[in-house]
Write a protein that holds these residues in place. Structure first.
Motif, PDB file in Angstrom:
ATOM      1  N   MET A  25      -6.972   0.645   7.153  1.00  0.00           N
ATOM      2  CA  MET A  25      -7.135  -0.575   6.357  1.00  0.00           C
ATOM      3  C   MET A  25      -6.624  -1.806   7.101  1.00  0.00           C
ATOM      4  O   MET A  25      -7.182  -2.898   6.988  1.00  0.00           O
ATOM      5  CB  MET A  25      -6.392  -0.418   5.026  1.00  0.00           C
ATOM      6  N   LEU A  26      -5.569  -1.633   7.879  1.00  0.00           N
ATOM      7  CA  LEU A  26      -5.032  -2.747   8.670  1.00  0.00           C
ATOM      8  C   LEU A  26      -6.045  -3.223   9.697  1.00  0.00           C
ATOM      9  O   LEU A  26      -6.213  -4.427   9.920  1.00  0.00           O
ATOM     10  CB  LEU A  26      -3.733  -2.324   9.370  1.00  0.00           C
ATOM     11  N   THR A  40       2.999   4.394  13.477  1.00  0.00           N
ATOM     12  CA  THR A  40       3.536   3.032  13.440  1.00  0.00           C
ATOM     13  C   THR A  40       3.903   2.657  12.015  1.00  0.00           C
ATOM     14  O   THR A  40       4.984   2.118  11.752  1.00  0.00           O
ATOM     15  CB  THR A  40       2.495   2.034  13.982  1.00  0.00           C
ATOM     16  N   VAL A  41       3.005   2.931  11.086  1.00  0.00           N
ATOM     17  CA  VAL A  41       3.259   2.630   9.665  1.00  0.00           C
ATOM     18  C   VAL A  41       4.460   3.435   9.170  1.00  0.00           C
ATOM     19  O   VAL A  41       5.305   2.925   8.427  1.00  0.00           O
ATOM     20  CB  VAL A  41       2.004   2.935   8.817  1.00  0.00           C
ATOM     21  N   ASN A  42       4.545   4.703   9.592  1.00  0.00           N
ATOM     22  CA  ASN A  42       5.667   5.563   9.193  1.00  0.00           C
ATOM     23  C   ASN A  42       7.002   4.994   9.655  1.00  0.00           C
ATOM     24  O   ASN A  42       7.992   4.998   8.916  1.00  0.00           O
ATOM     25  CB  ASN A  42       5.456   6.959   9.785  1.00  0.00           C
ATOM     26  N   ARG A  43       7.030   4.484  10.900  1.00  0.00           N
ATOM     27  CA  ARG A  43       8.266   3.890  11.421  1.00  0.00           C
ATOM     28  C   ARG A  43       8.641   2.626  10.648  1.00  0.00           C
ATOM     29  O   ARG A  43       9.819   2.390  10.361  1.00  0.00           O
ATOM     30  CB  ARG A  43       8.112   3.578  12.914  1.00  0.00           C
ATOM     31  N   ILE A  86      11.453  -5.486   1.144  1.00  0.00           N
ATOM     32  CA  ILE A  86      11.521  -4.525   0.041  1.00  0.00           C
ATOM     33  C   ILE A  86      12.988  -4.255  -0.298  1.00  0.00           C
ATOM     34  O   ILE A  86      13.883  -4.551   0.502  1.00  0.00           O
ATOM     35  CB  ILE A  86      10.822  -3.190   0.399  1.00  0.00           C
ATOM     36  N   THR A  87      13.220  -3.672  -1.452  1.00  0.00           N
ATOM     37  CA  THR A  87      14.580  -3.316  -1.862  1.00  0.00           C
ATOM     38  C   THR A  87      14.939  -1.934  -1.334  1.00  0.00           C
ATOM     39  O   THR A  87      14.058  -1.176  -0.893  1.00  0.00           O
ATOM     40  CB  THR A  87      14.709  -3.309  -3.394  1.00  0.00           C
ATOM     41  N   ASP A  88      16.217  -1.591  -1.395  1.00  0.00           N
ATOM     42  CA  ASP A  88      16.656  -0.256  -0.974  1.00  0.00           C
ATOM     43  C   ASP A  88      16.013   0.827  -1.827  1.00  0.00           C
ATOM     44  O   ASP A  88      15.649   1.898  -1.323  1.00  0.00           O
ATOM     45  CB  ASP A  88      18.183  -0.152  -1.075  1.00  0.00           C
ATOM     46  N   GLU A  89      15.867   0.547  -3.136  1.00  0.00           N
ATOM     47  CA  GLU A  89      15.282   1.533  -4.046  1.00  0.00           C
ATOM     48  C   GLU A  89      13.808   1.783  -3.714  1.00  0.00           C
ATOM     49  O   GLU A  89      13.332   2.923  -3.742  1.00  0.00           O
ATOM     50  CB  GLU A  89      15.409   1.048  -5.500  1.00  0.00           C
ATOM     51  N   GLU A  90      13.099   0.694  -3.384  1.00  0.00           N
ATOM     52  CA  GLU A  90      11.684   0.836  -3.031  1.00  0.00           C
ATOM     53  C   GLU A  90      11.523   1.633  -1.730  1.00  0.00           C
ATOM     54  O   GLU A  90      10.642   2.484  -1.632  1.00  0.00           O
ATOM     55  CB  GLU A  90      11.047  -0.558  -2.877  1.00  0.00           C
ATOM     56  N   GLN A  91      12.385   1.350  -0.757  1.00  0.00           N
ATOM     57  CA  GLN A  91      12.306   2.102   0.495  1.00  0.00           C
ATOM     58  C   GLN A  91      12.635   3.579   0.274  1.00  0.00           C
ATOM     59  O   GLN A  91      11.982   4.464   0.845  1.00  0.00           O
ATOM     60  CB  GLN A  91      13.248   1.513   1.542  1.00  0.00           C
ATOM     61  N   GLU A  92      13.628   3.853  -0.550  1.00  0.00           N
ATOM     62  CA  GLU A  92      14.006   5.245  -0.850  1.00  0.00           C
ATOM     63  C   GLU A  92      12.830   5.981  -1.494  1.00  0.00           C
ATOM     64  O   GLU A  92      12.551   7.143  -1.175  1.00  0.00           O
ATOM     65  CB  GLU A  92      15.215   5.245  -1.781  1.00  0.00           C
ATOM     66  N   TYR A  93      12.105   5.287  -2.390  1.00  0.00           N
ATOM     67  CA  TYR A  93      10.942   5.886  -3.050  1.00  0.00           C
ATOM     68  C   TYR A  93       9.839   6.189  -2.037  1.00  0.00           C
ATOM     69  O   TYR A  93       9.236   7.265  -2.037  1.00  0.00           O
ATOM     70  CB  TYR A  93      10.424   4.927  -4.134  1.00  0.00           C
ATOM     71  N   ILE A  94       9.587   5.229  -1.124  1.00  0.00           N
ATOM     72  CA  ILE A  94       8.536   5.397  -0.112  1.00  0.00           C
ATOM     73  C   ILE A  94       8.858   6.575   0.808  1.00  0.00           C
ATOM     74  O   ILE A  94       8.004   7.420   1.083  1.00  0.00           O
ATOM     75  CB  ILE A  94       8.372   4.103   0.710  1.00  0.00           C
ATOM     76  N   LYS A 122       0.818  -1.212   0.000  1.00  0.00           N
ATOM     77  CA  LYS A 122       0.000   0.000   0.000  1.00  0.00           C
ATOM     78  C   LYS A 122       0.858   1.271   0.000  1.00  0.00           C
ATOM     79  O   LYS A 122       0.487   2.275  -0.607  1.00  0.00           O
ATOM     80  CB  LYS A 122      -0.936   0.006   1.214  1.00  0.00           C
ATOM     81  N   LEU A 123       2.019   1.207   0.669  1.00  0.00           N
ATOM     82  CA  LEU A 123       2.928   2.356   0.648  1.00  0.00           C
ATOM     83  C   LEU A 123       3.441   2.620  -0.765  1.00  0.00           C
ATOM     84  O   LEU A 123       3.537   3.770  -1.196  1.00  0.00           O
ATOM     85  CB  LEU A 123       4.097   2.114   1.602  1.00  0.00           C
ATOM     86  N   LEU A 124       3.770   1.566  -1.475  1.00  0.00           N
ATOM     87  CA  LEU A 124       4.256   1.706  -2.856  1.00  0.00           C
ATOM     88  C   LEU A 124       3.157   2.197  -3.789  1.00  0.00           C
ATOM     89  O   LEU A 124       3.440   2.824  -4.814  1.00  0.00           O
ATOM     90  CB  LEU A 124       4.822   0.376  -3.353  1.00  0.00           C
ATOM     91  N   GLU A 125       1.893   1.928  -3.429  1.00  0.00           N
ATOM     92  CA  GLU A 125       0.769   2.415  -4.238  1.00  0.00           C
ATOM     93  C   GLU A 125       0.487   3.899  -3.973  1.00  0.00           C
ATOM     94  O   GLU A 125      -0.337   4.503  -4.657  1.00  0.00           O
ATOM     95  CB  GLU A 125      -0.485   1.595  -3.917  1.00  0.00           C
ATOM     96  N   GLY A 126       1.169   4.459  -2.936  1.00  0.00           N
ATOM     97  CA  GLY A 126       1.007   5.884  -2.643  1.00  0.00           C
ATOM     98  C   GLY A 126      -0.106   6.198  -1.667  1.00  0.00           C
ATOM     99  O   GLY A 126      -0.468   7.365  -1.495  1.00  0.00           O
ATOM    100  N   ILE A 127      -0.656   5.177  -1.008  1.00  0.00           N
ATOM    101  CA  ILE A 127      -1.732   5.403  -0.038  1.00  0.00           C
ATOM    102  C   ILE A 127      -1.134   5.992   1.234  1.00  0.00           C
ATOM    103  O   ILE A 127      -0.048   5.601   1.665  1.00  0.00           O
ATOM    104  CB  ILE A 127      -2.478   4.077   0.261  1.00  0.00           C
TER     105      ILE A 127
END
Length: 470
Positions: A196-197, A214-217, A243-251, A183-188
């Motif tokens: 939603m959780l 909590t989600v932010n952490r 997740i990958t480093d690139e995905e985390q950087e994007y989030i 959901k973070l990668l989807e931009g929610i």
């Protein structure tokens, strides 16, 4: 008259294993020294399994409190007292010397009353601190090597578990963590994900409720990229990643950009009178606010408990007008329930602080008399106990006087407020009502009566049970 000696001994768990400087060994040697030199042991102060790097130690703190009963502090070795140069010199210069207390080390044989003894302490403290730093470096290096070898030495984070010392994905919570990052990668937004959780049944996986923080952490933790943070160092590729480093950087980039710019949700935020003030009558947690448009282009503001809604308990949708009406009724009736004149008490002027100080001074004089052997231990305990009883009684009377005065002050304020509340409240704007209520009210507890109108509709009667003032 023989000098009074305080024996101080300390070991840390690691030193007990490696060096064999056990507490019994130190205490026996120190007692033997006192017998040989005909010194009177007035106290044994033992810190077991506590690092010398810490200045706040239970036995050392007691020693500092009993400083007036001591002439000599006897230790087996200087690093037993402290492994910090700063702490060692603080004890000697600020505590021991002003109280004419000598420090004797059995192993190093120095005397703090002489200049050479102080110089010796400076050198020994330096070496003790160097040894502590060396031990610390070895521990860090050992932990880093263990992590590089695949061992995970920290507590397993949510979504993982430890198997044979290694971090592996936990099948019980894996889907939940995958859901969060999907959901973070989807931009929610993190707020929406938290909701939603709860709605998707992941609430039972944690004792606490899901929250956007909590989600932010979760989003920012390197452990979910397969890396292990340890003492400011990140050891890479130690376990399976979510997740990958690139995905985390994007989030993280997305989350940071939202912090800088107000979201659409924030622009749509609205002012409500009782936001954050109303306690749910069922679970006693704060009720949240919703609003829906009316045909006349105004909004119907209602208060509900999202926690009871999730747990499928009693659900209330309380209109703001109903709560406002109940509050005005509460203040209208409140002023007639007070009997201000009868509650007024003229208290005698009495300086409790001075009387307590005088009793404390008596205790100090008794301690001096005991040190000079004018009274024995039993007499000291009894006399001090009598003084403590008098002090407690004075403090109790002082608190009662304060409570009476405080209640009188509050009653006068509440009287003035209640007499003019309805008149003022009906004239001010919604924003001014919010400021007024939040200025003096902590929270509001209510009782709710549900009246069934039809299968799909209820009517609610609200009564204010209690208003907690700031």
């Amino acid at each position: 008259m023989s000098k009074r000696v305080a024996i101080y001994a300390r070991v840390s768990t690691q030193e007990q294993v490696e060096n064999g400087n056990s507490l019994e060994f130190q205490v026996d040697k120190l007692k033997a020294y006192c017998q040989l030199h005909e010194l009177k042991v007035v106290g044994e102060y033992i810190d077991a399994g506590i690092s010398g790097a810490k200045f706040d130690r239970p036995a050392l703190n007691r020693l500092k409190e009993d400083i007036e009963k001591i002439d000599i502090v006897l230790i087996y070795k200087l690093d037993r007292l402290s492994r910090s140069i700063k702490d060692t010199m603080l004890l000697i210069e600020d505590i021991f010397k002003p109280n004419n207390i000598d420090l004797i080390s059995l192993s190093e044989n120095f005397d703090t009353s002489q200049a050479m003894g102080m110089a010796t302490i400076g050198m020994l403290s330096t070496f003790a601190q160097l040894e502590r730093e060396t031990i610390k470096e070895r521990m860090i290096a050992g932990k880093l090597q263990a992590v590089k070898n695949g061992k995970y030495i920290n507590h397993a984070p949510f979504g993982y578990k430890k198997v044979d010392g290694k971090l592996v994905k936990d099948e019980n919570t894996r889907k939940c963590v995958e859901f969060i990052f999907e959901k973070l990668l989807e931009g929610i937004s993190t707020t929406q994900i938290a909701k939603m959780l709860e709605l998707n049944g992941y609430a039972k996986l944690r004792t606490a409720l899901w929250h956007y923080n909590t989600v932010n952490r979760f989003a920012r933790k390197k452990v979910y990229c397969g890396h292990t943070p340890l003492m400011g160092i990140v050891v890479e590729n130690t376990h399976e990643a979510y997740i990958t480093d690139e995905e985390q950087e994007y989030i993280i980039k997305q989350l940071d950009s939202r912090n800088c710019c107000p979201s659409k949700a924030r622009k749509r935020s609205f002012t409500t009178i009782f936001r954050g003030l109303i306690n749910c009558p069922t679970c006693h947690r704060k009720m949240s606010v919703t609003r829906s448009p009316r045909k006349d282009k105004t909004y119907l503001v209602r208060y509900k408990c999202k926690y009871c809604q999730l747990d499928k308990k009693s659900k209330y949708y309380l209109g703001e007008e109903i709560i406002e009406e109940a509050l005005l009724k509460y203040f209208k009736e409140c002023c007639f329930n007070f009997k201000f004149e009868k509650n007024k008490v003229k208290l005698p002027t009495r300086n409790y602080e001075k009387e307590i100080s005088m009793q404390e001074n008596k205790k100090f004089k008794l301690q001096r008399a005991w040190l000079d052997n004018l009274i024995n231990d039993k007499e000291l305990r009894k006399l001090q106990s009598d003084i403590d009883v008098r002090i407690e009684l004075l403090k109790k009377e002082q608190q009662e006087q304060f409570n009476i005065l405080e209640n009188q002050r509050k009653e006068v304020k509440i009287k003035d407020l209640s007499l003019n509340f309805t008149k003022v409240f009906n004239k001010i704007t919604t924003e001014e009502k919010v400021k007024l209520l939040n200025a003096f009210i902590e929270d509001i507890s209510i009782n709710v009566e549900t009246i069934r109108i039809s299968e799909k509709m209820n009517r609610y009667n609200v009564d204010i049970r209690d208003v907690r003032f700031k």
